[in-house]
Motif scaffolding. Structure first.
Motif, mmCIF file in Angstrom:
data_model
loop_
_atom_site.group_PDB
_atom_site.id
_atom_site.type_symbol
_atom_site.label_atom_id
_atom_site.label_comp_id
_atom_site.label_asym_id
_atom_site.label_seq_id
_atom_site.Cartn_x
_atom_site.Cartn_y
_atom_site.Cartn_z
ATOM 1 N N GLN A 249 0.666 -1.212 0.028
ATOM 2 C CA GLN A 249 -0.184 -0.216 0.111
ATOM 3 C C GLN A 249 0.927 1.224 0.033
ATOM 4 O O GLN A 249 0.608 2.210 -0.530
ATOM 5 N N GLN A 250 1.941 1.315 0.850
ATOM 6 C CA GLN A 250 2.908 2.372 0.710
ATOM 7 C C GLN A 250 3.670 2.596 -0.419
ATOM 8 O O GLN A 250 3.929 3.712 -0.824
ATOM 9 N N GLU A 253 1.378 4.190 -2.895
ATOM 10 C CA GLU A 253 1.423 5.693 -2.942
ATOM 11 C C GLU A 253 2.459 6.411 -3.367
ATOM 12 O O GLU A 253 2.232 7.541 -3.917
#
Ligand code: HEM
Length: 386
Positions: A249-250, A253
């Motif tokens: 998820q990071q 980003e």
């Protein structure tokens, strides 16, 4: 930059040292290791105190023995003499000077990323983390890139010696140190004959407070550069990409908004702290948060612990690329704060930008266990799939 050893060789603790750091802080301001007469300091404010009082906590030559025959410059010389060397070196590594290296670095990164993608999947450490920073560094220092493998072996003989006992490590470091001095002396002799456009030539003609550096000074500066420049950015890249491979998820980003990359670099420097501990030696009887420390004690300064101290960080165990303020001390603090931080940041940013543009989605192979090295954090078996 230090020979501090984490007290446990357990692979889980090496991969995730933060609980050990927490334990250290819970024990008290200082932890004494009797077997090697060492004092460990892990609280943020105490670490900052130690680093900002070099007159009491010296980084002199007694603090770390890594095969050198004289103090490494500027690391093992304390203020006020230290200031003259930084006056000379700081402009060479200032942000504006380092920015001039961006295009050349990006060209190299694109070339190596394209090759890795074409040949891959495979080992990120071997394909990118080692060749990119070492090529950039050897080029600016002025050592031949084609001899990189030989230089890396020498650097590892000091930083990661394949030795078991302390005595073996010291013996190996001393023998390797002699070889490093020989390589550097040869390069210095060549520049006396014919100066070039590189750092070694710069050092030979530079003046500190009206006086030129001697050959010995230049040798002692280059010895430290050789060790600092050939390892730290490699280790940092390994740690950062390993984190991003395991936190999709990071990573997404960053792929969606590359302007977040500089923030991610700062946060991962805080969380991973690739140089987890550095060493000082007390010049007089003193105290740390009220705990007495006698003169002549070796103090292991755990900057990795300071970077996750719950007393100063909000939610220290959360890796948050959106932190409002991030005053980590992964580059050290006080007079000896890292000279190469702007160069390191540039390289890390360019690699993370180019890598994520080419390979936005990647992971560790199923069941692959990363092996973090002791001392400086690094991961040689950083296998990736995409
Ligand atoms: C992300 C990469 C890097 C990290 C995490 C790092 C970390 C550090 C730390 C913690 C110190 C303080 C040591 C102490 O006080 O005992 C330091 C000092 C130093 N670093 Fe770095 N470093 C990095 C990259 C580099 C690079 C690329 C260079 C060379 C171009 C470099 C050159 C130096 C020098 C010369 C010092 C000594 C400064 C002085 O004593 O005044 N570092 N570094």
């Amino acid at each position: 930059m230090s020979n501090f050893e984490l007290p446990t060789p357990d692979p889980e603790a090496l991969a995730h040292p933060q609980p050990l750091f927490k334990l250290l802080r819970e024990v008290g301001p200082i932890v004494e290791l009797e077997e090697n007469d060492m004092v460990i300091v892990g609280g943020h404010d105490d670490v900052r105190h130690v680093l900002s009082h070099p007159d009491v906590f010296s980084s002199g030559v007694e603090a770390v023995s890594i095969g050198q025959v004289r103090p490494l410059l500027p690391l093992q010389i304390d203020p006020p003499e230290h200031k003259s060397y930084r006056k000379l070196l700081d402009p060479l590594f200032a942000p504006r000077r380092v920015a001039l290296l961006e295009d050349q670095t990006r060209g190299l990164v694109r070339e190596l990323v394209a090759k890795f993608v074409a040949d891959g999947p495979g080992n990120f450490h071997d394909a990118l983390s080692v060749p990119i920073p070492t090529t950039v560094f050897l080029q600016i220092l002025g050592l031949p890139v084609e001899r990189r493998d030989e230089f890396l072996e020498l650097k590892d003989g000091i930083i990661r010696p394949p030795a078991q006992t302390r005595e073996e490590r010291v013996e190996m470091a001393n023998a390797t140190g002699q070889k490093i001095y020989a390589v550097l002396q040869e390069a210095i002799d060549e520049r006396h004959e014919a100066p070039r456009d590189d750092l070694i030539s710069n050092f030979l003609t530079a003046e500190v407070d009206g006086t030129r550096l001697t050959d010995e000074d230049v040798l002692d500066i280059c010895y430290l550069f050789f060790l600092a420049g050939l390892d730290t950015v490699t280790a940092s890249l390994d740690c950062m990409v390993a984190f991003l491979a395991q936190h999709p998820q990071q990573r997404e980003e960053l792929v969606a908004d590359p302007s977040l990359i500089p923030h991610a670099i700062e946060e991962l420097l805080r969380w991973e702290t690739p140089v987890p501990g550095i060493v000082r030696i007390t010049t007089q009887d003193t105290e740390i948060s009220g705990c007495p420390v006698a003169a002549g004690r070796t103090v292991a300064v755990m900057i990795g612990s300071a970077n996750t101290d719950e007393r100063v960080w909000d939610d220290p165990d959360t890796v948050d690329f959106h932190r409002e303020s991030n005053k980590h001390i992964a580059f050290g603090g006080g007079a000896h704060r890292c000279l190469g931080s702007h160069l390191a940041r540039l390289e890390l940013r360019v690699v993370l930008e180019e890598w994520h543009q080419a390979v936005p989605s990647y992971a560790l192979p199923d069941g692959h266990e990363l092996l973090y090295s002791r001392d400086l954090r690094s991961i040689e078996n950083l296998e990736l799939v995409w």
